[in-house]
Design an enzyme around this catalytic site. Structure first.
Site, mmCIF file in Angstrom:
data_model
loop_
_atom_site.group_PDB
_atom_site.id
_atom_site.type_symbol
_atom_site.label_atom_id
_atom_site.label_comp_id
_atom_site.label_asym_id
_atom_site.label_seq_id
_atom_site.Cartn_x
_atom_site.Cartn_y
_atom_site.Cartn_z
ATOM 1 N N TYR A 46 0.853 -1.196 0.000
ATOM 2 C CA TYR A 46 0.000 0.000 0.000
ATOM 3 C C TYR A 46 0.887 1.244 0.000
ATOM 4 O O TYR A 46 1.874 1.293 0.747
ATOM 5 C CB TYR A 46 -0.906 0.028 1.237
ATOM 6 C CG TYR A 46 -2.352 -0.080 0.849
ATOM 7 C CD1 TYR A 46 -2.948 0.914 0.076
ATOM 8 C CD2 TYR A 46 -3.114 -1.185 1.200
ATOM 9 C CE1 TYR A 46 -4.269 0.804 -0.323
ATOM 10 C CE2 TYR A 46 -4.435 -1.293 0.803
ATOM 11 C CZ TYR A 46 -5.011 -0.296 0.035
ATOM 12 O OH TYR A 46 -6.301 -0.396 -0.364
ATOM 13 N N GLU A 48 -0.530 4.833 -0.527
ATOM 14 C CA GLU A 48 -1.332 6.045 -0.798
ATOM 15 C C GLU A 48 -0.464 7.290 -0.629
ATOM 16 O O GLU A 48 0.341 7.380 0.298
ATOM 17 C CB GLU A 48 -2.514 6.113 0.163
ATOM 18 C CG GLU A 48 -3.644 5.190 -0.246
ATOM 19 C CD GLU A 48 -4.804 5.221 0.730
ATOM 20 O OE1 GLU A 48 -4.747 5.964 1.720
ATOM 21 O OE2 GLU A 48 -5.774 4.492 0.481
ATOM 22 N N LYS A 221 -1.311 0.341 -25.173
ATOM 23 C CA LYS A 221 -1.646 0.195 -26.600
ATOM 24 C C LYS A 221 -0.338 0.240 -27.405
ATOM 25 O O LYS A 221 0.508 -0.624 -27.235
ATOM 26 C CB LYS A 221 -2.656 1.259 -27.006
ATOM 27 C CG LYS A 221 -3.974 1.122 -26.237
ATOM 28 C CD LYS A 221 -5.047 2.045 -26.747
ATOM 29 C CE LYS A 221 -6.378 1.782 -26.105
ATOM 30 N NZ LYS A 221 -6.588 2.491 -24.839
ATOM 31 N N ARG A 227 -1.355 -2.651 -18.561
ATOM 32 C CA ARG A 227 -2.627 -1.938 -18.623
ATOM 33 C C ARG A 227 -2.612 -0.825 -17.587
ATOM 34 O O ARG A 227 -2.328 -1.071 -16.410
ATOM 35 C CB ARG A 227 -3.805 -2.868 -18.295
ATOM 36 C CG ARG A 227 -3.870 -4.135 -19.089
ATOM 37 C CD ARG A 227 -5.253 -4.741 -19.058
ATOM 38 N NE ARG A 227 -6.114 -3.997 -19.959
ATOM 39 C CZ ARG A 227 -6.061 -4.080 -21.292
ATOM 40 N NH1 ARG A 227 -5.187 -4.876 -21.878
ATOM 41 N NH2 ARG A 227 -6.862 -3.378 -22.050
HETATM 42 N N1 PLP Z 1 -8.845 6.968 -24.407
HETATM 43 C C1 PLP Z 1 -8.807 6.437 -25.630
HETATM 44 C C2 PLP Z 1 -8.567 7.330 -26.803
HETATM 45 C C3 PLP Z 1 -8.976 5.050 -25.798
HETATM 46 O O1 PLP Z 1 -8.967 4.530 -27.018
HETATM 47 C C4 PLP Z 1 -9.202 4.251 -24.653
HETATM 48 C C5 PLP Z 1 -9.382 2.792 -24.744
HETATM 49 O O2 PLP Z 1 -9.699 2.214 -25.709
HETATM 50 C C6 PLP Z 1 -9.257 4.872 -23.401
HETATM 51 C C7 PLP Z 1 -9.071 6.230 -23.305
HETATM 52 C C8 PLP Z 1 -9.621 4.121 -22.160
HETATM 53 O O3 PLP Z 1 -8.669 3.342 -21.653
HETATM 54 P P1 PLP Z 1 -9.043 2.220 -20.545
HETATM 55 O O4 PLP Z 1 -9.651 1.082 -21.291
HETATM 56 O O5 PLP Z 1 -7.707 1.927 -19.937
HETATM 57 O O6 PLP Z 1 -9.983 2.850 -19.571
#
Ligand code: PLP
Length: 412
Positions: A46, A48, A221, A227
């Site tokens: 943790y 915070e 991405k 993630r």
């Molecule tokens: N912003 C954009 C432009 C996205 O394409 C996405 C996901 O596809 C997100 C935000 C959201 O991301 P998350 O799925 O991590 O909440």
């Protein structure tokens, strides 16, 4: 005792990731060190607060990790301040709205129907529920962002914040122009570069810096990390952003994920990552050429980045939903996607979205994506027969057999 039931499902997913051609534009394959860090002992901690200002003891080592992630991210994009704690892209965006706006304030974002994201003002999303969002979009002729219409909307709506960035837009976004229009009209300018963050890092898409006041991104991405989300901003917004993330939106940060983010930013700073970004775009151009050669209509007539929206309705008379299923059956993974001015309901959609980041990580080059375009055409442009399905499966296997990923991983 190891939970065989869960690990068996994970093993099946590993095999799917090994054997399929992954074309979902928002997905990627992280390095083994990033997976290792995501599964590390930092999951137990943790923490915070922020480095040097925690509400828990024993934070000296996670402080090192978080500071490293912040410093590397600042170096990667040349920004003044970085908060690496948001659990996701949507939470990063929510925190920015929470930091800069009051409920009911006016915001202008890209329409979901034209390629924007749910968190840019969709009526069912926190953003659309809480703030007065208005939408800009693409021109019916070019299917590219209509900057004249955008300017008119900024001038008449007078939003407090303008949001740029998209989930399904295949062309370059002119951040400099949008920032100027927003600032000339007294609005703050935010860029959500989630989809293109890796391409910005490699120099394959113009950077939102120094034009934007605030930049958010996901890290999973094109940036090829775990993630999660991050927020970058000018120093003058740092305090408000930090307060909005914690205690505003979140409790304890995911320190194991922050460690993996630090490693991701380290990887993104290497010359190999720049090559990777260049190859993503070269591969997307090869896929574009192949799909056009096969007679597909592409939204906005093609791509400048990592993704392509294919109008399967106009090209082969089927819905995006059916195209997604037909491709699934030959081990090509893509997603149905609405296209601008779509006449179909979003659940059916007229398009599919295909992207090159994941298979570029696996080692696909231009000639492989030329073949992918031909296989897609063979499957979607013909009647649904077993012969064609078998031929497609054989050709997909020939491609996936050439590359390998996660060779030594075994869950069961
Ligand atoms: N912003 C954009 C432009 C996205 O394409 C996405 C996901 O596809 C997100 C935000 C959201 O991301 P998350 O799925 O991590 O909440």
């Amino acid at each position: 005792m190891r939970d065989q039931e869960v690990f068996a499902s994970v093993e099946r997913e590993l095999n799917r990731q090994r054997s399929n051609i992954e074309l979902i534009a928002s997905e990627n394959f992280v390095s083994e060190q990033i997976m290792e860090l995501t599964g590390s002992v930092l999951t137990n901690k943790y923490a915070e607060g922020y480095p040097g200002r925690r509400y828990y003891g024993g934070c000296q080592f996670v402080d090192e990790v978080e500071s490293l992630a912040q410093e590397r991210l600042k170096e990667l994009y040349g920004c003044e301040y970085a908060n690496v704690q948001p659990h996701s892209g949507s939470q990063a965006n929510s925190a920015v709205y929470f930091a800069l706006l009051q409920p009911g304030d006016k915001v202008l974002g890209m329409s979901l129907a034209d390629g924007g994201h749910l968190s840019h003002g969709h009526p069912l999303n926190y953003s659309g529920v809480t703030f007065e969002f208005h939408a800009y979009g693409v021109s019916p002729e070019t299917e590219m962002i209509d900057y004249d219409d955008f300017k008119e909307k900024v001038e008449t709506i007078k939003p407090k914040l303008v949001v740029a960035g998209a989930s399904a837009y295949s062309r370059v976004i002119n951040f400099e122009l949008m920032a100027k229009i927003a600032h000339d009209n007294g609005a703050l300018f935010m860029v959500d570069m989630a989809h293109i963050a890796g391409l910005v890092a490699s120099g394959d898409h113009p950077s939102p810096f120094p034009h934007a006041d605030i930049v958010t991104t996901t890290t999973h991405k094109t940036l090829r990390g775990p993630r999660g989300g991050v927020i970058m901003c000018k120093e003058k917004f740092a305090k408000d952003i930090d307060r909005a993330v914690f205690p505003g939106m979140q409790g304890g940060p995911l320190m194991h994920v922050i460690a993996a983010k630090a490693a991701c930013f380290g990887e993104a700073l290497t010359p190999e990552f720049k090559e990777y970004g260049h190859q993503i775009v070269k591969n997307a151009k090869a896929l574009e050429a192949s799909l056009k050669e096969e007679g597909f209509r592409l939204v906005a007539d093609g791509t400048d980045n990592h993704l392509i929206l294919v109008d399967v309705k106009a090209s082969c008379g089927i819905s995006g939903k059916k195209a997604q299923r037909l491709l699934d059956e030959i081990n090509i993974t893509a997603n149905k996607n609405a296209i601008p001015f779509d006449q179909e309901k979003p659940y059916l959609a007229s398009g599919i979205r295909v992207g090159t980041p994941a298979m570029t990580t696996k080692g696909f080059k231009e000639e492989d994506f030329t073949e992918v375009g031909k296989i897609i055409a063979l499957r979607l442009m013909n009647d649904e027969t077993d012969e064609i399905k078998e031929e497609c499966l054989r050709r997909v296997k020939a491609l996936t057999d050439k590359v390998s990923m996660y060779k030594d991983i075994k869950y069961i």
